[in-house]
Structure formats: structure tokens, C-alpha cells
Design a protein around this motif. Structure first.
Motif, short mmCIF file in Angstrom:
data_model
loop_
_atom_site.label_atom_id
_atom_site.label_comp_id
_atom_site.label_asym_id
_atom_site.label_seq_id
_atom_site.Cartn_x
_atom_site.Cartn_y
_atom_site.Cartn_z
N THR A 192 -30.93 -13.88 13.73
CA THR A 192 -30.87 -14.28 15.14
C THR A 192 -30.15 -15.62 15.23
OG1 THR A 192 -32.94 -15.54 15.23
CG2 THR A 192 -33.09 -13.14 15.58
N VAL A 193 -29.59 -15.89 16.40
CA VAL A 193 -28.90 -17.15 16.63
C VAL A 193 -29.29 -17.65 18.02
CG1 VAL A 193 -26.70 -18.36 16.81
CG2 VAL A 193 -26.94 -16.43 15.23
N ARG A 194 -29.68 -18.92 18.10
CA ARG A 194 -29.94 -19.58 19.37
C ARG A 194 -28.96 -20.74 19.50
NH1 ARG A 194 -34.56 -20.37 22.90
NH2 ARG A 194 -34.21 -22.23 24.18
N VAL A 249 -30.00 -24.47 10.46
CA VAL A 249 -29.18 -24.89 11.61
C VAL A 249 -27.74 -25.11 11.18
CG1 VAL A 249 -31.16 -25.98 12.74
CG2 VAL A 249 -29.61 -27.37 11.34
N ASP A 250 -26.85 -25.01 12.16
CA ASP A 250 -25.48 -25.50 12.04
C ASP A 250 -25.39 -26.68 13.00
OD1 ASP A 250 -22.80 -26.08 11.97
OD2 ASP A 250 -22.11 -24.07 12.50
N ILE A 251 -25.48 -27.89 12.45
CA ILE A 251 -25.58 -29.08 13.29
C ILE A 251 -24.42 -29.18 14.27
CG2 ILE A 251 -25.60 -31.62 13.29
CD1 ILE A 251 -27.05 -31.53 10.63
N LEU A 252 -23.22 -29.11 13.75
CA LEU A 252 -22.03 -29.29 14.59
C LEU A 252 -21.65 -28.03 15.36
CD1 LEU A 252 -19.81 -31.42 12.16
CD2 LEU A 252 -21.42 -32.20 13.92
N GLY A 253 -22.28 -26.91 15.00
CA GLY A 253 -22.02 -25.66 15.70
C GLY A 253 -23.00 -25.37 16.81
N PHE A 254 -23.96 -26.29 17.05
CA PHE A 254 -24.94 -26.15 18.14
C PHE A 254 -25.78 -24.87 17.97
CE2 PHE A 254 -21.30 -28.48 19.73
CZ PHE A 254 -21.82 -29.48 20.53
N ARG A 255 -26.16 -24.53 16.77
CA ARG A 255 -26.84 -23.25 16.56
C ARG A 255 -28.07 -23.39 15.67
NH1 ARG A 255 -21.38 -21.82 16.76
NH2 ARG A 255 -20.91 -20.18 18.29
N GLU A 304 -19.76 -19.14 8.28
CA GLU A 304 -18.78 -20.22 8.26
C GLU A 304 -19.31 -21.39 9.08
OE1 GLU A 304 -14.94 -18.81 9.43
OE2 GLU A 304 -14.69 -17.59 7.61
N ALA A 305 -20.53 -21.80 8.77
CA ALA A 305 -21.14 -22.92 9.49
C ALA A 305 -20.34 -24.19 9.21
CB ALA A 305 -22.58 -23.11 9.04
N ALA A 306 -20.09 -24.96 10.27
CA ALA A 306 -19.41 -26.23 10.08
C ALA A 306 -20.27 -27.17 9.25
CB ALA A 306 -19.08 -26.86 11.44
#
Length: 282
Positions: free
Chosen positions: A47-49, A29-35, A10-12
């Protein structure tokens, strides 16, 4: 062509799929999700950073690790996970957006204003030693960037123009010239967002608000449309062992009743044959 779900999420604002051929991983990336995400299609491992700033793109580095297009500049993640800034350039009201690595290993990084004001964004070329050259300084929403198989052409999208533009590209000097329209989309097609170029020199473009990915031949002829169930289709890239699977990122930001797959990564197996993407030289 039919799609499958690669990563249910559910990436923004899912963006920037990139295949790391050496690691056998999809990076997005999820730009607005900082990920920053990675996905191994063989094992299913993810993985998630988390980043401290909005992150427009993440690309592999030649020596391992990642280069990140961040709100306030360009950051490097070393193979051991250590983070450091390579280029610091904060501008109030502006953030990073899409980025791509050129055949010579330089990073072409785009920016845009949060309010998407015309002329508020840029496209810059960054070399491994941190040298930055502004290529375009008057764009609104800097988006998809890619090169022809021989490196002589560069395709580029400033989304509100509804165009894919093409430049002559000087591979030896890293410069561009003679900008001209390659394709102009009709108003009901949505806005062009991210793009990728395949081994035949065809341009695949994701359509924000258009629920589709399109493929254009080198002469600008539309020859393929992949319809998708979500409206906000953001970017696409070839991956997998033979670079034949088309991975597509999507978004759900601003949708009042999003489709269950909005924000997921979709994949179209056997869609075509992609080009191996270079790693950032820094």
C-alpha cells in the motif's frame, strides 16, 4: 550473508523500515517522495499513502494507525485513515528525519535542515498527549536511534560526526545522560545513518555512501559486514514472523547513474534475531 529484493522501487530517499508485529507488515517511507509504504511479505501486498509534506518516519500506534514525523511537526493517522496533527512546529528550511519509539511508548523524533547546517537539527521526545521535550538542540542530521534490550542504553547518530553515540537511558523518566562515543567510523566507510538493536544487544547500522550494513557487539567490536550493491544504504530493521529477517532501505537521490536496485527495499533472510518494537502510545 546474501540479500534478496523485498520491494523493487525507485524511492528517492527510502528510509525508516519498521516491522509492525501485530499487522505482520513492514512500514517504510520515501522522505522526498512524500510517501508512506507498507509491505506484506507473505502475500506480497503493498500500500502507499501520499503525504502533503516530506515525511521522515512512520511508526505504528498502540491503538492502530500511524504516527508520522513530518516537516512541520508530528501527525497521526487514525485506523480509518483520518489524519490530524498532534504537534505543530514549522521551522523554515528544516524538515523531519528519522524517528524511533522508546520502550515507554514515547516517540523520539529527529529533524535536520535541508542544507544540513551544523546545529540546525534537533532530537525531541513526544508523549502520547502531545507533550514535547527537546533532548538535543544542536545536531546536524538527526538519524538512527535505538535502545538496548534492557532499555538502559540509548544509541544515537548525528550522521556528519561519523559516530554512533551511546547515552545512559532512564526508562522511568524518559531522560538520557552521559553521552559518549560507542563507535567512530573510518572516513572511507561512509556515514552512519539508521540503526537497529538486536536481541543480543548488538547494534546494526546502515552506511550512507558505504554500500553496507555493519553489526557491532555491545562492546563496540565490529563482527559482521553485509555488503550491498547500492551506495546509499539508509536504515535497517528486523522483521518477519520470527524477527529474523533484516530489511534494508536504500536511496537514489543525487546519483547520476543509479544502480537498478537503488531506492528498493532489500532483505537479508536469517540475519539475526531482532527485538519487538513498541508502538507509539498516542
Amino acid at each position: 550473508m546474501t540479500y534478496e529484493v523485498a520491494v523493487r522501487a525507485e524511492a528517492a530517499l527510502g528510509e525508516g523500515p519498521t516491522w509492525d508485529a501485530d499487522a505482520g507488515l513492514l512500514i517504510w517511507v520515501d522522505i522526498l517522495g512524500f510517501r508512506v509504504h507498507t509491505y506484506d511479505p507473505v502475500s506480497g501486498r503493498r500500500t502507499v499513502r501520499t503525504t502533503e509534506q516530506h515525511v521522515g518516519a512512520a511508526k505504528p500506534r498502540a491503538g492502530g494507525g500511524l504516527v508520522l514525523n513530518l516537516r512541520d511537526g508530528i501527525g497521526l493517522v487514525d485506523p480509518d485513515g483520518t489524519f490530524r496533527l498532534l504537534h505543530h512546529d514549522p521551522v523554515p528550511g528544516r524538515r523531519a528525519n528519522d524517528a524511533a519509539v522508546a520502550p515507554d511508548g514515547s516517540l523520539w523524533a529527529g529533524t535536520m535542515r535541508y542544507d544540513e547546517a551544523p546545529g540546525g537539527g534537533t532530537l525531541s521526545r513526544l508523549t502520547g498527549d502531545g507533550t514535547v521535550t527537546t533532548v538535543l538542540d544542536d545536531v546536524a542530521v538527526s538519524n538512527g536511534t535505538g535502545w538496548s534490550p534492557d532499555g538502559r542504553l540509548m544509541y544515537y547518530i548525528d550522521s556528519p560526526t561519523r559516530r554512533i553515540d551511546v547515552f545512559d537511558h532512564d526508562a522511568a523518566r524518559g531522560g538520557v545522560g552521559d553521552r559518549r562515543p560507542f563507535v567512530t567510523l573510518e572516513e572511507d566507510a561512509g556515514f552512519p545513518d539508521g540503526l537497529t538493536v538486536d536481541a543480543e544487544g548488538c547494534v546494526w547500522v546502515a552506511l550512507w555512501g558505504g554500500s553496507a550494513v555493519r553489526r557491532y557487539t555491545p562492546d563496540g567490536t565490529l563482527d559482521r559486514v553485509i555488503d550491498l550493491p547500492v551506495p546509499l544504504v539508509t536504515a535497517c530493521a528486523f522483521g518477519g514472523a520470527g524477527l529474523t529477517d533484516l530489511y534494508v532501505t536504500t536511496a537514489r537521490t543525487g546519483l547520476t547513474a543509479p544502480h537498478p536496485l537503488a531506492g528498493s527495499v532489500l532483505v537479508v533472510p536469517g540475519a539475526g534475531r531482532g527485538l519487538r518494537q513498541p508502538a507509539f502510545e498516542g
